[in-house]
Design a protein around this motif. Structure first.
Motif, PDB file in Angstrom:
ATOM      1  N   ALA A  56      -6.315 -22.262  20.091  1.00  0.00           N
ATOM      2  CA  ALA A  56      -7.456 -23.094  21.174  1.00  0.00           C
ATOM      3  C   ALA A  56      -6.875 -23.228  22.454  1.00  0.00           C
ATOM      4  CB  ALA A  56      -7.590 -24.534  20.685  1.00  0.00           C
ATOM      5  N   LEU A  57      -5.571 -23.209  22.540  1.00  0.00           N
ATOM      6  CA  LEU A  57      -5.048 -23.447  23.842  1.00  0.00           C
ATOM      7  C   LEU A  57      -5.059 -22.017  24.604  1.00  0.00           C
ATOM      8  CD1 LEU A  57      -1.715 -25.534  23.613  1.00  0.00           C
ATOM      9  CD2 LEU A  57      -3.879 -26.237  24.320  1.00  0.00           C
ATOM     10  N   ILE A  58      -4.669 -21.007  23.803  1.00  0.00           N
ATOM     11  CA  ILE A  58      -5.128 -19.648  24.593  1.00  0.00           C
ATOM     12  C   ILE A  58      -6.481 -19.198  24.899  1.00  0.00           C
ATOM     13  CG2 ILE A  58      -4.843 -17.348  23.917  1.00  0.00           C
ATOM     14  CD1 ILE A  58      -2.759 -17.919  21.892  1.00  0.00           C
ATOM     15  N   LYS A  59      -7.433 -19.606  24.185  1.00  0.00           N
ATOM     16  CA  LYS A  59      -8.926 -19.694  24.498  1.00  0.00           C
ATOM     17  C   LYS A  59      -9.324 -20.477  25.551  1.00  0.00           C
ATOM     18  CE  LYS A  59     -10.287 -17.441  20.137  1.00  0.00           C
ATOM     19  NZ  LYS A  59     -11.120 -17.695  18.918  1.00  0.00           N
ATOM     20  N   ASP A  60      -8.765 -21.781  25.499  1.00  0.00           N
ATOM     21  CA  ASP A  60      -9.019 -22.727  26.439  1.00  0.00           C
ATOM     22  C   ASP A  60      -7.931 -23.410  27.070  1.00  0.00           C
ATOM     23  OD1 ASP A  60     -10.270 -24.523  28.026  1.00  0.00           O
ATOM     24  OD2 ASP A  60     -11.581 -25.815  26.352  1.00  0.00           O
ATOM     25  N   PRO A  61      -7.351 -22.728  28.021  1.00  0.00           N
ATOM     26  CA  PRO A  61      -6.225 -23.492  28.520  1.00  0.00           C
ATOM     27  C   PRO A  61      -6.412 -24.899  29.099  1.00  0.00           C
ATOM     28  CG  PRO A  61      -6.323 -21.373  29.400  1.00  0.00           C
ATOM     29  CD  PRO A  61      -7.550 -21.634  28.764  1.00  0.00           C
TER      30      PRO A  61
ATOM     31  N   HIS B 180     -16.952 -31.732  17.157  1.00  0.00           N
ATOM     32  CA  HIS B 180     -18.052 -31.374  18.100  1.00  0.00           C
ATOM     33  C   HIS B 180     -18.434 -30.146  18.131  1.00  0.00           C
ATOM     34  CE1 HIS B 180     -18.573 -35.823  18.417  1.00  0.00           C
ATOM     35  NE2 HIS B 180     -17.486 -35.666  18.873  1.00  0.00           N
ATOM     36  N   GLY B 181     -17.687 -29.215  17.422  1.00  0.00           N
ATOM     37  CA  GLY B 181     -17.994 -27.743  17.630  1.00  0.00           C
ATOM     38  C   GLY B 181     -17.716 -27.110  18.846  1.00  0.00           C
ATOM     39  N   LYS B 182     -17.071 -27.880  19.847  1.00  0.00           N
ATOM     40  CA  LYS B 182     -16.862 -27.121  21.206  1.00  0.00           C
ATOM     41  C   LYS B 182     -15.766 -25.958  21.164  1.00  0.00           C
ATOM     42  CE  LYS B 182     -18.268 -31.265  23.785  1.00  0.00           C
ATOM     43  NZ  LYS B 182     -17.807 -32.415  24.592  1.00  0.00           N
ATOM     44  N   VAL B 183     -14.918 -26.005  20.152  1.00  0.00           N
ATOM     45  CA  VAL B 183     -13.913 -25.187  20.058  1.00  0.00           C
ATOM     46  C   VAL B 183     -14.219 -24.480  18.643  1.00  0.00           C
ATOM     47  CG1 VAL B 183     -12.454 -26.052  21.794  1.00  0.00           C
ATOM     48  CG2 VAL B 183     -12.013 -26.662  19.433  1.00  0.00           C
ATOM     49  N   LYS B 184     -13.925 -23.253  18.331  1.00  0.00           N
ATOM     50  CA  LYS B 184     -13.988 -22.645  17.071  1.00  0.00           C
ATOM     51  C   LYS B 184     -12.630 -22.346  16.460  1.00  0.00           C
ATOM     52  CE  LYS B 184     -18.451 -22.756  17.628  1.00  0.00           C
ATOM     53  NZ  LYS B 184     -19.462 -23.781  17.042  1.00  0.00           N
ATOM     54  N   SER B 185     -11.544 -22.423  17.385  1.00  0.00           N
ATOM     55  CA  SER B 185     -10.296 -22.251  16.759  1.00  0.00           C
ATOM     56  C   SER B 185      -9.813 -22.756  15.583  1.00  0.00           C
ATOM     57  CB  SER B 185      -9.291 -22.136  18.036  1.00  0.00           C
ATOM     58  OG  SER B 185      -9.929 -21.612  19.143  1.00  0.00           O
TER      59      SER B 185
ATOM     60  N   PRO C 293       1.118 -29.797  15.249  1.00  0.00           N
ATOM     61  CA  PRO C 293       1.869 -28.704  15.156  1.00  0.00           C
ATOM     62  C   PRO C 293       2.641 -28.320  16.187  1.00  0.00           C
ATOM     63  CG  PRO C 293      -0.355 -28.071  15.934  1.00  0.00           C
ATOM     64  CD  PRO C 293      -0.277 -29.584  15.550  1.00  0.00           C
ATOM     65  N   SER C 294       3.878 -27.518  15.918  1.00  0.00           N
ATOM     66  CA  SER C 294       4.990 -26.887  16.859  1.00  0.00           C
ATOM     67  C   SER C 294       4.177 -25.899  17.710  1.00  0.00           C
ATOM     68  CB  SER C 294       6.169 -26.465  16.186  1.00  0.00           C
ATOM     69  OG  SER C 294       5.784 -25.450  15.354  1.00  0.00           O
ATOM     70  N   LEU C 295       4.725 -26.093  19.005  1.00  0.00           N
ATOM     71  CA  LEU C 295       4.194 -24.838  19.839  1.00  0.00           C
ATOM     72  C   LEU C 295       5.195 -24.136  20.505  1.00  0.00           C
ATOM     73  CD1 LEU C 295       1.783 -27.135  22.061  1.00  0.00           C
ATOM     74  CD2 LEU C 295       1.044 -25.423  20.479  1.00  0.00           C
ATOM     75  N   PRO C 296       4.917 -22.711  20.949  1.00  0.00           N
ATOM     76  CA  PRO C 296       5.874 -21.847  21.483  1.00  0.00           C
ATOM     77  C   PRO C 296       6.485 -22.516  22.792  1.00  0.00           C
ATOM     78  CG  PRO C 296       4.090 -20.791  21.065  1.00  0.00           C
ATOM     79  CD  PRO C 296       3.601 -22.082  20.682  1.00  0.00           C
TER      80      PRO C 296
END
Length: 281
Positions: A122-127, A111-116, A246-249
């Motif tokens: 995305a988690l960095i920009k929007d925790p 829906h275009g709410k995140v551009k990542s 995907p895997s995460l840190p």
């Protein structure tokens, strides 16, 4: 006259609340004006009279309510609900934290709410995408305001394994006929097709064009038809099958693992399978 049970599904987002709404909405002893009213979060200025009027019905029902899966995401929303209806019945559905967050990411991206481009970005920009999956604090907010008998905490895993048994527990909790079998038990739950898949098929572009053209009415009619619903199910199923989280840190995984352990303590539910999915030591 018997007083109707008032209930609210407070979350979690992307955890089967749409499916539960559709099941409850079919029950003859339940009245729900719509799924997501968003009164206690974004519509509070409309006033409690406006909200109360939504549940006025001539139907002979035993329970009235709504489901807005953002209500448990902030303490102030739950406090507003407590002030409005101290005896309300609260329904919570919890889904594996990373799976829920990834599903939300796909929805926001669609829906275009995140551009990542990536989940981690995305988690960095929007925790908030991930913090909504850290349920322990949210459960503590609920427990601080409502009695144990007012709260039903359930799990998305059970919808996938035993959907009828899941709904029976909800029916018993609300004091309505538990023998009722919703006709949509096996209907595909609300999953977000991967943005990449939908964009490849140019579905958003085509849909937007049709809804803004002279073909709007026949397109809407087709979407509601058996063929339209079947096509949607095929697209969603193929998209879901191609979806891989995907895997995460490890900094994210350990944080989630610690929260899962606390959720297990609060609910009495063995969530070791959730932690194993994280693949952390």
């Amino acid at each position: 006259m018997t007083r109707k049970v008032f209930f609210v599904g407070v979350g979690a987002q992307r955890a089967g609340t749409s499916w539960m709404y559709n099941c409850l909405n079919k029950h003859p002893e339940v009245f729900m004006p719509q799924k997501e009213v968003h009164f206690f979060d974004s519509g509070y200025e409309k006033g409690t009279d406006w909200y109360s009027n939504l549940f006025e019905t001539q139907k002979a029902v035993k329970a009235v309510g709504e489901i807005t899966p953002d209500y448990m995401s902030k303490e102030v929303f739950l406090e507003r609900l407590k002030r409005f209806a101290p005896e309300v019945k609260i329904i919570v559905i919890l889904r594996h934290p990373i799976e829920r967050a990834f599903s939300a990411f796909n929805l926001y991206k669609l829906h275009g709410k995140v551009k990542s481009n990536t989940f981690e970005e995305a988690l960095i920009k929007d925790p908030h995408i991930l913090t909504q999956s850290l349920y322990s604090e949210q459960l503590e907010w609920i427990n601080a305001r409502f009695k144990p008998e007012q709260v039903l905490v359930s799990f998305y895993d059970d919808i996938e394994i035993e959907p009828l048994n899941f709904m029976k527990k909800v029916f018993v909790f609300l004091g309505i006929d538990e023998s009722f079998v919703p006709p949509n038990l096996t209907v595909k739950r609300n999953v977000s097709a991967l943005p990449e898949v939908q964009n490849f098929l140019k579905i958003p572009v085509i849909q937007s064009y049709l809804l803004n053209s002279f073909l709007k009415k026949p397109f809407i009619k087709f979407k509601k038809s058996k063929a339209g619903k079947k096509l949607k199910t095929v697209i969603l199923t193929k998209s879901e099958q191609s979806s891989k989280i995907p895997s995460l840190p490890e900094k994210y995984l350990y944080k989630v693992a610690m929260d899962i352990e606390r959720v297990s303590e609060l609910t009495g539910r063995d969530l070791s399978k959730w932690i194993k999915k994280l693949k952390v030591d």
